[in-house]
Scaffold this motif. Structure first.
Motif, PDB file in Angstrom:
ATOM      1  N   ASP A  20       0.846  -1.195   0.000  1.00 56.25           N
ATOM      2  CA  ASP A  20       0.000   0.000   0.000  1.00 56.25           C
ATOM      3  C   ASP A  20       0.878   1.239   0.000  1.00 56.25           C
ATOM      4  O   ASP A  20       2.114   1.157  -0.079  1.00 56.25           O
ATOM      5  CB  ASP A  20      -0.979  -0.026   1.179  1.00 56.25           C
ATOM      6  CG  ASP A  20      -0.293   0.024   2.545  1.00 56.25           C
ATOM      7  OD1 ASP A  20       0.906   0.359   2.606  1.00 56.25           O
ATOM      8  OD2 ASP A  20      -0.974  -0.284   3.552  1.00 56.25           O
ATOM      9  N   SER A  21       0.245   2.391   0.124  1.00 57.31           N
ATOM     10  CA  SER A  21       0.987   3.658   0.042  1.00 57.31           C
ATOM     11  C   SER A  21       1.956   3.846   1.197  1.00 57.31           C
ATOM     12  O   SER A  21       2.897   4.646   1.101  1.00 57.31           O
ATOM     13  CB  SER A  21      -0.004   4.828   0.001  1.00 57.31           C
ATOM     14  OG  SER A  21      -0.847   4.809   1.162  1.00 57.31           O
ATOM     15  N   ASP A  22       1.753   3.115   2.300  1.00 56.65           N
ATOM     16  CA  ASP A  22       2.668   3.202   3.445  1.00 56.65           C
ATOM     17  C   ASP A  22       3.786   2.170   3.376  1.00 56.65           C
ATOM     18  O   ASP A  22       4.600   2.065   4.301  1.00 56.65           O
ATOM     19  CB  ASP A  22       1.887   3.010   4.754  1.00 56.65           C
ATOM     20  CG  ASP A  22       0.911   4.144   5.018  1.00 56.65           C
ATOM     21  OD1 ASP A  22       1.245   5.301   4.685  1.00 56.65           O
ATOM     22  OD2 ASP A  22      -0.183   3.857   5.539  1.00 56.65           O
ATOM     23  N   GLY A  23       3.813   1.400   2.309  1.00 57.32           N
ATOM     24  CA  GLY A  23       4.857   0.383   2.159  1.00 57.32           C
ATOM     25  C   GLY A  23       4.540  -0.937   2.835  1.00 57.32           C
ATOM     26  O   GLY A  23       5.403  -1.820   2.876  1.00 57.32           O
ATOM     27  N   ILE A  24       3.320  -1.080   3.340  1.00 57.79           N
ATOM     28  CA  ILE A  24       2.927  -2.334   3.987  1.00 57.79           C
ATOM     29  C   ILE A  24       2.428  -3.304   2.929  1.00 57.79           C
ATOM     30  O   ILE A  24       1.634  -2.949   2.050  1.00 57.79           O
ATOM     31  CB  ILE A  24       1.830  -2.084   5.050  1.00 57.79           C
ATOM     32  CG1 ILE A  24       2.342  -1.105   6.118  1.00 57.79           C
ATOM     33  CG2 ILE A  24       1.409  -3.405   5.688  1.00 57.79           C
ATOM     34  CD1 ILE A  24       3.574  -1.574   6.855  1.00 57.79           C
ATOM     35  N   ARG A  25       2.886  -4.545   3.027  1.00 57.56           N
ATOM     36  CA  ARG A  25       2.482  -5.561   2.072  1.00 57.56           C
ATOM     37  C   ARG A  25       0.978  -5.832   2.163  1.00 57.56           C
ATOM     38  O   ARG A  25       0.370  -5.653   3.230  1.00 57.56           O
ATOM     39  CB  ARG A  25       3.269  -6.854   2.309  1.00 57.56           C
ATOM     40  CG  ARG A  25       4.759  -6.699   2.046  1.00 57.56           C
ATOM     41  CD  ARG A  25       5.520  -7.955   2.416  1.00 57.56           C
ATOM     42  NE  ARG A  25       6.956  -7.745   2.275  1.00 57.56           N
ATOM     43  CZ  ARG A  25       7.634  -7.927   1.139  1.00 57.56           C
ATOM     44  NH1 ARG A  25       6.998  -8.356   0.051  1.00 57.56           N
ATOM     45  NH2 ARG A  25       8.932  -7.711   1.095  1.00 57.56           N
ATOM     46  N   LEU A  26       0.424  -6.292   1.056  1.00 59.18           N
ATOM     47  CA  LEU A  26      -1.001  -6.580   1.000  1.00 59.18           C
ATOM     48  C   LEU A  26      -1.232  -8.081   0.931  1.00 59.18           C
ATOM     49  O   LEU A  26      -0.517  -8.806   0.229  1.00 59.18           O
ATOM     50  CB  LEU A  26      -1.635  -5.900  -0.221  1.00 59.18           C
ATOM     51  CG  LEU A  26      -1.560  -4.372  -0.239  1.00 59.18           C
ATOM     52  CD1 LEU A  26      -2.132  -3.835  -1.552  1.00 59.18           C
ATOM     53  CD2 LEU A  26      -2.313  -3.767   0.948  1.00 59.18           C
ATOM     54  N   LEU A  27      -2.249  -8.524   1.643  1.00 58.03           N
ATOM     55  CA  LEU A  27      -2.637  -9.925   1.607  1.00 58.03           C
ATOM     56  C   LEU A  27      -3.390 -10.221   0.310  1.00 58.03           C
ATOM     57  O   LEU A  27      -3.823  -9.286  -0.378  1.00 58.03           O
ATOM     58  CB  LEU A  27      -3.522 -10.253   2.817  1.00 58.03           C
ATOM     59  CG  LEU A  27      -2.910 -10.046   4.212  1.00 58.03           C
ATOM     60  CD1 LEU A  27      -3.950 -10.353   5.289  1.00 58.03           C
ATOM     61  CD2 LEU A  27      -1.690 -10.921   4.397  1.00 58.03           C
ATOM     62  N   PRO A  28      -3.573 -11.485  -0.032  1.00 52.53           N
ATOM     63  CA  PRO A  28      -4.303 -11.826  -1.263  1.00 52.53           C
ATOM     64  C   PRO A  28      -5.700 -11.219  -1.336  1.00 52.53           C
ATOM     65  O   PRO A  28      -6.208 -10.986  -2.441  1.00 52.53           O
ATOM     66  CB  PRO A  28      -4.372 -13.354  -1.205  1.00 52.53           C
ATOM     67  CG  PRO A  28      -3.148 -13.753  -0.457  1.00 52.53           C
ATOM     68  CD  PRO A  28      -2.977 -12.687   0.587  1.00 52.53           C
ATOM     69  N   ASP A  29      -6.339 -10.950  -0.198  1.00 51.24           N
ATOM     70  CA  ASP A  29      -7.684 -10.359  -0.222  1.00 51.24           C
ATOM     71  C   ASP A  29      -7.657  -8.837  -0.154  1.00 51.24           C
ATOM     72  O   ASP A  29      -8.689  -8.198  -0.006  1.00 51.24           O
ATOM     73  CB  ASP A  29      -8.531 -10.926   0.913  1.00 51.24           C
ATOM     74  CG  ASP A  29      -7.995 -10.574   2.301  1.00 51.24           C
ATOM     75  OD1 ASP A  29      -6.897  -9.981   2.376  1.00 51.24           O
ATOM     76  OD2 ASP A  29      -8.665 -10.895   3.304  1.00 51.24           O
ATOM     77  N   GLY A  30      -6.456  -8.244  -0.224  1.00 48.59           N
ATOM     78  CA  GLY A  30      -6.329  -6.797  -0.256  1.00 48.59           C
ATOM     79  C   GLY A  30      -6.107  -6.135   1.084  1.00 48.59           C
ATOM     80  O   GLY A  30      -5.808  -4.936   1.158  1.00 48.59           O
ATOM     81  N   ARG A  31      -6.222  -6.877   2.175  1.00 53.46           N
ATOM     82  CA  ARG A  31      -5.964  -6.301   3.499  1.00 53.46           C
ATOM     83  C   ARG A  31      -4.478  -6.032   3.693  1.00 53.46           C
ATOM     84  O   ARG A  31      -3.626  -6.723   3.115  1.00 53.46           O
ATOM     85  CB  ARG A  31      -6.438  -7.247   4.603  1.00 53.46           C
ATOM     86  CG  ARG A  31      -7.932  -7.297   4.824  1.00 53.46           C
ATOM     87  CD  ARG A  31      -8.262  -8.248   5.976  1.00 53.46           C
ATOM     88  NE  ARG A  31      -8.000  -9.642   5.640  1.00 53.46           N
ATOM     89  CZ  ARG A  31      -7.933 -10.620   6.525  1.00 53.46           C
ATOM     90  NH1 ARG A  31      -8.078 -10.348   7.833  1.00 53.46           N
ATOM     91  NH2 ARG A  31      -7.705 -11.862   6.149  1.00 53.46           N
ATOM     92  N   ALA A  32      -4.187  -5.038   4.542  1.00 52.51           N
ATOM     93  CA  ALA A  32      -2.788  -4.798   4.902  1.00 52.51           C
ATOM     94  C   ALA A  32      -2.290  -5.948   5.758  1.00 52.51           C
ATOM     95  O   ALA A  32      -3.031  -6.506   6.583  1.00 52.51           O
ATOM     96  CB  ALA A  32      -2.659  -3.479   5.659  1.00 52.51           C
TER      97      ALA A  32
END
Length: 633
Positions: free
Chosen positions: A432-444
């Motif tokens: 995401d914009s904060d550099g946190i990886r995203l899970l397959p369902d789009g959650r941080a």
């Protein structure tokens, strides 16, 4: 050391003439009882062949009788510490973690399946009644095999392929347990901090058993003890590990004289204790141990104020500077012992987490390895442990014969580049914009770590880990809850990860059960449902659905059928390899230091030692019955 056959105590008789001839060998504390003829003389109180403790060979000095030793405890339940510290066992470990007969005169073992125990002739319980084979028979036939007292049957440690042993009384002082296959777990469990109980003072306990007591009298005792069933009565009156019943005869060096509830529990010397020093003086040297109940939160403050004579429980490494400064104000000394856990604290990914997206991620060894590689253990060591601990995976310590450097190094170096590569390889490359990886369902990808919130040490470590994991695109959120609630939620699959202690026993030998490396208990927070499945024999929980975890259970079953040290060592090594390579527990540092405060008057207390519950029983293997108080400092 117990091998196939062992005899200990043959030299004891050489000391007996000195005991008989020298009335000065009697503790002053017992003289009033001797004058009143309430106790027999020393040579009649101890076994014909007592266990002789040669202090000179241990680098210690024979001591003098007398004195009270104060210990602070955080709750009344902690009176169990006296059973652990006293460490009187049928067989027990010495300081080298070798098994030795203690209460037993001899233990003969054939093919690790036939165990013949010889009782010391003349050994007595603390009430003066004799210890005989009847005490073993009573427990096996009338307690362990009684379906009302043990609805789930005999303890697992007494089963081989689901079958209990054949028990035989050979004579008044000899009993035998025989299985069809090997049971290498039997002796180590008898030597454990919370030992497998296979004997009770039968003469005392029969009054609480429906097979031996008149029903009217039994009902009256039940009303008096406020219990509804005779089985509850028997359990209440027979507790040995937490000695709340002062009337229950014991074989420990000190016996409780105080009924709960109380603010102080007084343990006085057992006049029939079976150990003597090389000069024929009966142990323990110290007359009384006073357990003073305090708030756990202020134990360190009270210790630093000189209100205890021997203290470790309630003290943390963060207290060391304050405690060391107390040496200037009070006659106390502070030592640092090495803690025996595989890791002081560890992060435990819950492989039974019910979130359908997170569960396969947690099951992927690459994710667990990435989490471990992303942690800067050197920084944590310097910031929290003043650089005195050792960055390591959660594994055995150098003091264990099973230690290998590659185990400590497994996925425990600080390598954020490799951690990032593993996470990308798993498909967690979008951010995401904060550099946190995203899970397959789009959650941080937010990792929620739950703790019991009982330690500032844990808080400090998690603050640092939060920064470390953010560098590889993972967010960490800390949630605290009460210990019991935390365990319940982990069992329900509601917890993603916990911070807890690492392996309980970091100094094992191959003769010790490797069950801590496999899902075998429901309180193992990385796989509680798999552990529940194991202890319930498949009736509850669920079977491991990770091949590596299932392999650990298979290897444990193999270990329980071994008969040689080579076989056990091979199994231990394979289990350690799987456990560390799969990173089922993310260790941080081990070989951490435990402050131990003692009065300056206390003698024979080691400046250094291995500190842990299992297998050293905290101070137990160092034999507190040999500690003594010097009048002048």
């Amino acid at each position: 050391m117990i091998t196939r056959r062992l005899t200990l105590g043959l030299l004891a008789s050489a000391f007996m003439p000195r005991i008989v001839e020298a009335h000065s060998f009697e503790p002053e504390y017992l003289r009033p009882y001797l004058r009143a003829a309430q106790l027999p003389e020393l040579n009649e109180r101890i076994p014909k062949r007592p266990r002789v403790i040669n202090l000179a060979s241990m680098g210690r000095d024979p001591g003098n009788y007398g004195g009270d030793m104060r210990i602070l405890i955080g709750s009344q339940k902690d009176i169990r510490l006296m059973t652990i510290y006293g460490y009187s066992r049928l067989v027990g470990y010495n300081e080298k973690l070798e098994l030795m007969p203690d209460i037993l005169d001899r233990a003969e073992v054939i093919e690790d399946r036939i165990y013949t125990f010889k009782i010391r002739d003349g050994h007595r319980w603390s009430d003066g009644s004799y210890l005989t084979s009847e005490d073993f028979r009573y427990v096996f036939e009338d307690v362990i095999m009684n379906k009302e007292l043990r609805k789930n049957g005999p303890p697992r440690e007494m089963l081989v392929d689901g079958k209990p042993p054949r028990f035989e009384v050979i004579d008044l002082l000899t009993v035998r347990y025989e299985w069809d296959g090997p049971n290498p777990d039997f002796l180590p469990k008898l030597a454990a901090p919370q030992a497998l109980s296979i004997l009770l003072p039968s003469a005392y306990m029969k009054q609480f058993h429906e097979d031996y007591q008149d029903s009217v009298r039994l009902s009256a005792i039940m009303r008096e003890q406020r219990v509804k069933k005779w089985t509850e009565l028997h359990v209440k009156m027979s507790r040995q590990y937490r000695p709340e019943n002062p009337d229950l005869p014991t074989l420990d060096p000190w016996r409780n004289t105080t009924n709960p509830p109380a603010e102080q529990f007084v343990f006085e010397r057992n006049p029939y204790f079976h150990r003597i020093d090389e000069n024929g003086r009966q142990l323990p040297y110290i007359d009384r141990v006073l357990l003073n109940v305090s708030s756990a939160a202020i134990i360190s403050a009270k210790a630093g104020a000189g209100e205890t004579d021997l203290q470790s429980v309630g003290l943390a490494f963060s207290d060391y500077t304050y405690l060391k400064d107390a040496e200037k104000r009070h006659p106390v000394r502070v030592s640092l012992w090495t803690r025996t856990q595989g890791s002081q604290v560890a992060l435990l990914p819950n492989l039974n987490f019910t979130d359908k997206v997170w569960r396969p991620i947690l099951h992927d060894a690459r994710f667990r390895r990435a989490l471990s590689l992303a942690i800067n253990r050197d920084e944590i060591n310097k910031a929290v442990f003043f650089g005195l601990a050792k960055p390591s995976a959660d594994t055995v310590l150098p003091e264990s014969p099973l230690f290998r450097p590659e185990l400590a190094a497994a996925w425990s170096s600080f390598d954020p580049e490799q951690a990032n590569a593993l996470l990308d390889e798993m498909g967690l490359s979008n951010r995401d914009s904060d550099g946190i990886r995203l899970l397959p369902d789009g959650r941080a990808a937010q990792v929620v770590v739950e703790t019991a919130g009982e330690s500032t040490e844990e808080t400090d470590i998690l603050e640092l880990v939060t920064d470390h994991w953010r560098q590889v695109g993972l967010s960490l959120f800390v949630r605290t809850s009460q210990r019991d609630v935390l365990r319940s939620r982990a069992m329900g699959g509601d917890i993603m990860m916990t911070m807890w202690g690492g392996l309980d026993n970091g100094v094992p030998t191959a003769d010790m059960n490797p069950g801590q490396l496999a899902p075998t208990m429901d309180d193992q927070l990385q796989w509680p449902l798999w552990g529940l499945y194991y202890i319930s024999n498949g009736d509850k929980g669920s079977a491991p659905d990770l091949p590596e975890a299932a392999r650990l259970v298979e290897l444990l079953r193999d270990w329980r059928h071994t008969t040689t040290m080579d076989e056990r060592t091979r199994i231990w090594n394979e289990m350690l390899d799987i456990y560390t390579q799969q990173v089922f527990s993310i260790g941080i540092v081990n070989q951490t230091l435990q402050p131990v405060l003692r009065t300056a008057k206390l003698r024979n207390f080691p400046d250094k030692g291995l500190y842990g519950f299992d297998p050293t029983s905290y101070f137990g293997v160092y034999m507190p019955d040999t500690f003594w108080l010097e009048e002048r400092v």
